[in-house]
Design a protein around this motif. Sequence first.
Motif, mmCIF file in Angstrom:
data_model
loop_
_atom_site.group_PDB
_atom_site.id
_atom_site.type_symbol
_atom_site.label_atom_id
_atom_site.label_comp_id
_atom_site.label_asym_id
_atom_site.label_seq_id
_atom_site.Cartn_x
_atom_site.Cartn_y
_atom_site.Cartn_z
ATOM 1 N N GLU A 174 -10.080 -48.891 -6.727
ATOM 2 C CA GLU A 174 -11.368 -48.330 -6.353
ATOM 3 C C GLU A 174 -11.513 -46.942 -6.976
ATOM 4 O OE1 GLU A 174 -13.960 -49.323 -4.251
ATOM 5 O OE2 GLU A 174 -13.162 -51.339 -3.975
ATOM 6 N N PRO A 176 -13.543 -44.234 -5.780
ATOM 7 C CA PRO A 176 -14.490 -43.691 -4.806
ATOM 8 C C PRO A 176 -15.064 -42.348 -5.232
ATOM 9 C CG PRO A 176 -12.238 -43.409 -4.052
ATOM 10 C CD PRO A 176 -12.170 -44.260 -5.278
ATOM 11 N N SER A 178 -15.762 -38.823 -4.320
ATOM 12 C CA SER A 178 -15.047 -37.987 -3.364
ATOM 13 C C SER A 178 -15.425 -36.529 -3.536
ATOM 14 C CB SER A 178 -13.530 -38.136 -3.554
ATOM 15 O OG SER A 178 -13.121 -39.477 -3.403
ATOM 16 N N VAL A 219 -24.172 -39.948 -2.548
ATOM 17 C CA VAL A 219 -23.256 -39.281 -1.615
ATOM 18 C C VAL A 219 -23.787 -37.905 -1.242
ATOM 19 C CG1 VAL A 219 -20.929 -38.338 -1.357
ATOM 20 C CG2 VAL A 219 -21.251 -40.586 -2.392
ATOM 21 N N PRO A 270 -11.535 -34.885 3.078
ATOM 22 C CA PRO A 270 -11.938 -36.090 3.834
ATOM 23 C C PRO A 270 -13.457 -36.156 3.991
ATOM 24 C CG PRO A 270 -10.122 -34.978 4.921
ATOM 25 C CD PRO A 270 -10.586 -34.058 3.839
ATOM 26 N N LEU A 271 -14.022 -37.287 3.610
ATOM 27 C CA LEU A 271 -15.471 -37.465 3.739
ATOM 28 C C LEU A 271 -15.833 -37.760 5.194
ATOM 29 C CD1 LEU A 271 -16.705 -39.672 0.749
ATOM 30 C CD2 LEU A 271 -17.422 -37.355 1.292
ATOM 31 N N ILE A 273 -18.281 -39.374 6.027
ATOM 32 C CA ILE A 273 -19.058 -40.614 5.967
ATOM 33 C C ILE A 273 -18.241 -41.641 5.200
ATOM 34 C CG2 ILE A 273 -21.328 -39.496 6.058
ATOM 35 C CD1 ILE A 273 -21.366 -39.821 2.963
ATOM 36 N N PRO A 274 -18.491 -42.946 5.387
ATOM 37 C CA PRO A 274 -17.795 -43.950 4.571
ATOM 38 C C PRO A 274 -18.252 -43.842 3.108
ATOM 39 C CG PRO A 274 -18.789 -44.932 6.534
ATOM 40 C CD PRO A 274 -19.351 -43.556 6.416
ATOM 41 N N ALA A 275 -17.292 -43.864 2.198
ATOM 42 C CA ALA A 275 -17.620 -43.812 0.769
ATOM 43 C C ALA A 275 -18.079 -45.186 0.294
ATOM 44 C CB ALA A 275 -16.406 -43.372 -0.034
ATOM 45 N N PRO A 276 -19.190 -45.264 -0.456
ATOM 46 C CA PRO A 276 -19.622 -46.569 -0.999
ATOM 47 C C PRO A 276 -18.544 -47.161 -1.903
ATOM 48 C CG PRO A 276 -21.342 -44.902 -1.244
ATOM 49 C CD PRO A 276 -20.100 -44.178 -0.829
ATOM 50 N N PRO A 277 -18.324 -48.468 -1.866
ATOM 51 C CA PRO A 277 -17.293 -49.093 -2.700
ATOM 52 C C PRO A 277 -17.631 -48.984 -4.178
ATOM 53 C CG PRO A 277 -18.652 -50.767 -1.653
ATOM 54 C CD PRO A 277 -19.053 -49.457 -1.050
ATOM 55 N N ASP A 315 -7.473 -46.838 -3.450
ATOM 56 C CA ASP A 315 -7.189 -48.125 -2.824
ATOM 57 C C ASP A 315 -7.002 -49.160 -3.925
ATOM 58 O OD1 ASP A 315 -7.397 -47.161 -0.243
ATOM 59 O OD2 ASP A 315 -9.556 -47.478 -0.192
#
Length: 335
Positions: A174, A176, A178, A219, A270-271, A273-277, A315
């Motif tokens: 991945e 991401p 960031s 983001v 650390p974000l 929010i969830p990071a888009p894939p 990941d």
Amino acid sequence: MAVRRYLDQRLKLHHLRAVEAIVAQRSILKAAAVIGVSQPALTKTLRELEDILQQRLFDRLPRGVRPTEAGTLLAQSARRILAELRRLDEALDHIADPEGGTVAIGTLPVAATAVLPGALTRLKAEHPGIGVRLEQGRTEELLPKLAAGEIDLIVGRLYEPAAPDGFSREPLWEEPISILARADHPVFAGGPPKPEELRRYDLVLPTVSQRVGQEIDTVLDMLALEPTPSLRSSSYGFIREMLHATDLISVMPRLMMAGDLLRGTLRVVPLPIPAPPRPAGLILPRDRPLAPAGAAFVACLRAHVAEIGQRGLADITSADKRRGKSDRTRRRNQG
């Protein structure tokens, strides 16, 4: 009545090189410079070609030329034939030196600065006789070259094709989007920062392709970070220096700074929010297997990606353990 052109007897390799160069450059003058002949000599070759094919190959424009339907058709065949000859040359080199050979890699910009340096360093250490040809570009620029055999594979972000296109896409990791900052940045003083804490710091952002830029903007919007007064640069060296020397933070695909993250001089914030894939990996042709040099590179890429994953920087998808054969990526486990 069909016209007998006797192409197998009359077409020569210099004809194919000429039409490929003219189509690529959209200019006879520029094409002549690329292949190292005079403009009159190239014009003469073009006339010979049109006489052999009994077709006009290019329309003359005020600036440059534009291929006709026949010119486009011939250029496509020329690219495939010349690519096959290059592959034959490399295969003969491999027979002469089984530890040698060449791999031609198409790479997207983020991968070029992220995973490729480490993978190629490993390749040179393990297979010093293998040569590498790199071509950087956007996906839509590289796919025709992969289809023609001009490159062996593509490494980078796996964008979902609008329709199945006959290529195999294999997610490996991945990429991401960031937030990055220097290791001793004040943002790391407490726990995971809230969006309002991130807004205290000015931004330094990369100037990247439209697609990556849109993903960065997504983001930024999710975090309500204001990019207007930020610094923007296409120089990763400049961004690195600004991150290391100031309290600026950056929003980018984190592996663009993989070396500094591995060394520990930069850290991922650390974000909140969830990071888009953002799956990345390999794009391969279905109709031809990788030569030994290409297979050796893929093995080194997998090993380097696994190391990055062990260090917690990305990941790693399940596709690094089993080969995927899909035009699409959405059915894959994206970690």
